[in-house]
Design an enzyme around this catalytic site. Structure first.
Site, PDB file in Angstrom:
ATOM      1  N   HIS A   1      -1.453  -0.044  -9.895  1.00 41.84           N
ATOM      2  CA  HIS A   1      -2.169  -0.964  -8.995  1.00 41.84           C
ATOM      3  C   HIS A   1      -2.681  -2.188  -9.766  1.00 41.84           C
ATOM      4  CE1 HIS A   1      -4.457  -1.222  -4.937  1.00 41.84           C
ATOM      5  NE2 HIS A   1      -4.208  -2.434  -5.430  1.00 41.84           N
TER       6      HIS A   1
ATOM      7  N   ARG B   1       0.864  -1.184   0.000  1.00 39.99           N
ATOM      8  CA  ARG B   1       0.000   0.000   0.000  1.00 39.99           C
ATOM      9  C   ARG B   1       0.901   1.234   0.000  1.00 39.99           C
ATOM     10  NH1 ARG B   1      -3.499  -2.565  -1.808  1.00 39.99           N
ATOM     11  NH2 ARG B   1      -5.564  -2.996  -0.966  1.00 39.99           N
TER      12      ARG B   1
HETATM   13  P1  NDP Z   1      -2.033 -10.910   5.297  1.00 38.79           P
HETATM   14  O1  NDP Z   1      -3.008 -10.332   6.260  1.00 38.79           O
HETATM   15  O2  NDP Z   1      -2.098 -12.362   4.990  1.00 38.79           O
HETATM   16  O3  NDP Z   1      -0.548 -10.613   5.787  1.00 38.79           O
HETATM   17  C1  NDP Z   1      -0.173  -9.387   6.299  1.00 38.79           C
HETATM   18  C2  NDP Z   1       1.247  -9.503   6.833  1.00 38.79           C
HETATM   19  O4  NDP Z   1       1.655  -8.212   7.285  1.00 38.79           O
HETATM   20  C3  NDP Z   1       1.354 -10.454   8.021  1.00 38.79           C
HETATM   21  O5  NDP Z   1       2.552 -11.171   7.956  1.00 38.79           O
HETATM   22  C4  NDP Z   1       1.380  -9.495   9.200  1.00 38.79           C
HETATM   23  O6  NDP Z   1       2.058  -9.959  10.351  1.00 38.79           O
HETATM   24  C5  NDP Z   1       2.147  -8.343   8.611  1.00 38.79           C
HETATM   25  N1  NDP Z   1       1.909  -7.118   9.387  1.00 38.79           N
HETATM   26  C6  NDP Z   1       0.751  -6.465   9.600  1.00 38.79           C
HETATM   27  N2  NDP Z   1       0.951  -5.392  10.387  1.00 38.79           N
HETATM   28  C7  NDP Z   1       2.268  -5.376  10.686  1.00 38.79           C
HETATM   29  C8  NDP Z   1       3.088  -4.530  11.467  1.00 38.79           C
HETATM   30  N3  NDP Z   1       2.595  -3.472  12.121  1.00 38.79           N
HETATM   31  N4  NDP Z   1       4.397  -4.816  11.559  1.00 38.79           N
HETATM   32  C9  NDP Z   1       4.914  -5.893  10.922  1.00 38.79           C
HETATM   33  N5  NDP Z   1       4.195  -6.742  10.164  1.00 38.79           N
HETATM   34  C10 NDP Z   1       2.883  -6.482  10.040  1.00 38.79           C
HETATM   35  O7  NDP Z   1      -2.168 -10.040   3.960  1.00 38.79           O
HETATM   36  P2  NDP Z   1      -1.858 -10.485   2.459  1.00 38.79           P
HETATM   37  O8  NDP Z   1      -0.519 -11.115   2.413  1.00 38.79           O
HETATM   38  O9  NDP Z   1      -3.003 -11.227   1.902  1.00 38.79           O
HETATM   39  O10 NDP Z   1      -1.848  -9.051   1.737  1.00 38.79           O
HETATM   40  C11 NDP Z   1      -0.921  -8.063   2.131  1.00 38.79           C
HETATM   41  C12 NDP Z   1      -1.293  -6.739   1.503  1.00 38.79           C
HETATM   42  O11 NDP Z   1      -1.018  -6.745   0.114  1.00 38.79           O
HETATM   43  C13 NDP Z   1      -2.784  -6.383   1.551  1.00 38.79           C
HETATM   44  O12 NDP Z   1      -3.155  -5.896   2.813  1.00 38.79           O
HETATM   45  C14 NDP Z   1      -2.878  -5.328   0.481  1.00 38.79           C
HETATM   46  O13 NDP Z   1      -2.600  -4.062   1.054  1.00 38.79           O
HETATM   47  C15 NDP Z   1      -1.765  -5.704  -0.497  1.00 38.79           C
HETATM   48  N6  NDP Z   1      -2.286  -6.172  -1.788  1.00 38.79           N
HETATM   49  C16 NDP Z   1      -1.947  -5.491  -2.924  1.00 38.79           C
HETATM   50  C17 NDP Z   1      -2.396  -5.902  -4.156  1.00 38.79           C
HETATM   51  C18 NDP Z   1      -1.978  -5.191  -5.395  1.00 38.79           C
HETATM   52  O14 NDP Z   1      -2.490  -5.505  -6.478  1.00 38.79           O
HETATM   53  N7  NDP Z   1      -1.064  -4.256  -5.326  1.00 38.79           N
HETATM   54  C19 NDP Z   1      -3.269  -7.074  -4.292  1.00 38.79           C
HETATM   55  C20 NDP Z   1      -3.543  -7.738  -3.042  1.00 38.79           C
HETATM   56  C21 NDP Z   1      -3.066  -7.288  -1.844  1.00 38.79           C
HETATM   57  P3  NDP Z   1       1.526 -11.218  11.188  1.00 38.79           P
HETATM   58  O15 NDP Z   1       1.774 -12.393  10.274  1.00 38.79           O
HETATM   59  O16 NDP Z   1       2.373 -11.230  12.379  1.00 38.79           O
HETATM   60  O17 NDP Z   1       0.065 -10.986  11.443  1.00 38.79           O
END
Ligand code: NDP
Length: 311
Positions: A274, A226
């Site tokens: 995007h 993001r």
């Molecule tokens: P998940 O919810 O599966 O994973 C999120 C990861 O981020 C987890 O490992 C989580 O940690 C980590 N995380 C969250 N907050 C923090 C923090 N404060 N500090 C450190 N680590 C953190 O999400 P996805 O993998 O499915 O998707 C990730 C992002 O990708 C989406 O939220 C979206 O913004 C983006 N996206 C972009 C797309 C595009 O086309 N550009 C398409 C799809 C998604 P933990 O494992 O410990 O919970």
């Protein structure tokens, strides 16, 4: 009695999703009626949602058992105070495949220095051999559904990938760190950084001037997560100073990226609109239908969002 499934993800998506959702619901054996409007909100059992969809106020949906988001990111809905129903985000296997391809493609572009040959005016004959992947450490910030898949794909090409996430994790073949000390350790050795974190209050400006300064000089950044994960001004300054060699950005604070934004003109920035990974209707319909089946069977929902955490 059949369950009522309201497709509220917006009329532009209805033609793509209507038949896949009908087929997927039929395949689960759940007796469901799917519609793109809700004459009586109080009779709706499930809402299929996407940001930009047609519901802002969830209060009238008094019987709704779950809101099923078609997007992986939930930042545009998770803070909606009228949403009291369980919210699920999308983990779509085909979207994951897309993300893996996009991340690996852009990582290889930077790793192999493809721009040198593509952009240099002919004739050019600079025999600069890139290192091999095992000599190019990668930091994967975010080790969720998408981060883990990308980390594993890059590791399969021999990139030494280190993951970083909010909580401690064990992922086969990928050393994982967490917390502020973990972030510093992972960034200090990374030549390529991939950000696959959700947008939350905690991740806003995660890569600021100080943390960009932890990277070895000349590192590459790839952000399909993001826009707000990176401080734009700090990134531009780091690019101008040569601290960051190039940033490939798929997501932005304002989308579409405004025409006068400095990212467009900067030679060290690649803008993609995007497109890293979109939800694919057939596979996503299967995920939505499976969650409806689970809810009807009293089983736990998949990919439930934690409101307090914000993702
Ligand atoms: P998940 O919810 O599966 O994973 C999120 C990861 O981020 C987890 O490992 C989580 O940690 C980590 N995380 C969250 N907050 C923090 C923090 N404060 N500090 C450190 N680590 C953190 O999400 P996805 O993998 O499915 O998707 C990730 C992002 O990708 C989406 O939220 C979206 O913004 C983006 N996206 C972009 C797309 C595009 O086309 N550009 C398409 C799809 C998604 P933990 O494992 O410990 O919970």
């Amino acid at each position: 009695m059949p369950v009522n499934v309201f497709f509220a993800a917006g009329p532009e998506h209805w033609p793509d999703y209507r038949i896949p959702l009908q087929n997927a619901l039929a395949a689960t054996g759940v007796d469901a009626v799917l519609a793109d409007r809700a004459e009586d909100p109080a009779a709706v059992d499930y809402i299929v949602y996407s940001p930009g969809g047609i519901i802002a106020d969830f209060t009238p949906f008094t019987r709704c058992k779950a809101v099923l988001n078609l997007w992986a990111g939930v930042e545009k809905i998770v803070g909606n105070a009228t949403l009291t129903q369980p919210l699920c985000r999308m983990v779509d296997p085909a979207m994951t495949e897309s993300m893996v391809e996009w991340v690996v493609g852009h990582a290889l572009r930077h790793h192999l220095g493809m721009d040198r040959d593509i952009r240099s005016p002919a004739p050019h004959w600079d025999q600069i051999s890139p290192p091999i992947a095992r000599e190019r450490p990668v930091a994967m910030l975010g080790m969720g559904a998408l981060g883990q898949a990308c980390a594993q794909a890059l590791a399969a090409l021999n990139f030494p990938v280190t993951g970083w996430s909010r909580t401690a994790k064990e992922v086969p073949g990928i050393p994982c760190l967490h917390g502020e000390a973990g972030l510093e350790a992972v960034l200090r050795q990374a030549q390529i950084v991939v950000t696959l974190l959700p947008r939350t209050a905690e991740t806003e400006n995660l890569l600021d001037a100080r943390r960009l300064g932890w990277l070895p000089r000349g590192a590459f950044i790839i952000n399909p997560g993001r826009g707000p994960l990176i401080d734009d001004d700090a990134l531009l300054a780091a690019l101008d100073a040569g601290q960051i060699a190039h940033a490939t950005l798929d997501v932005f604070r304002v989308e579409p990226l405004p025409p006068d934004h400095s990212f467009w003109a900067h030679s060290g920035v690649t803008v993609t609109p995007h497109v890293a990974a979109s939800t694919k209707p057939v596979t996503a319909a299967g995920v939505v239908a499976e969650n409806i089946r689970r809810a009807e069977a009293g089983e736990p929902l998949l990919y439930l969002v934690d409101r307090a955490r914000g993702y």
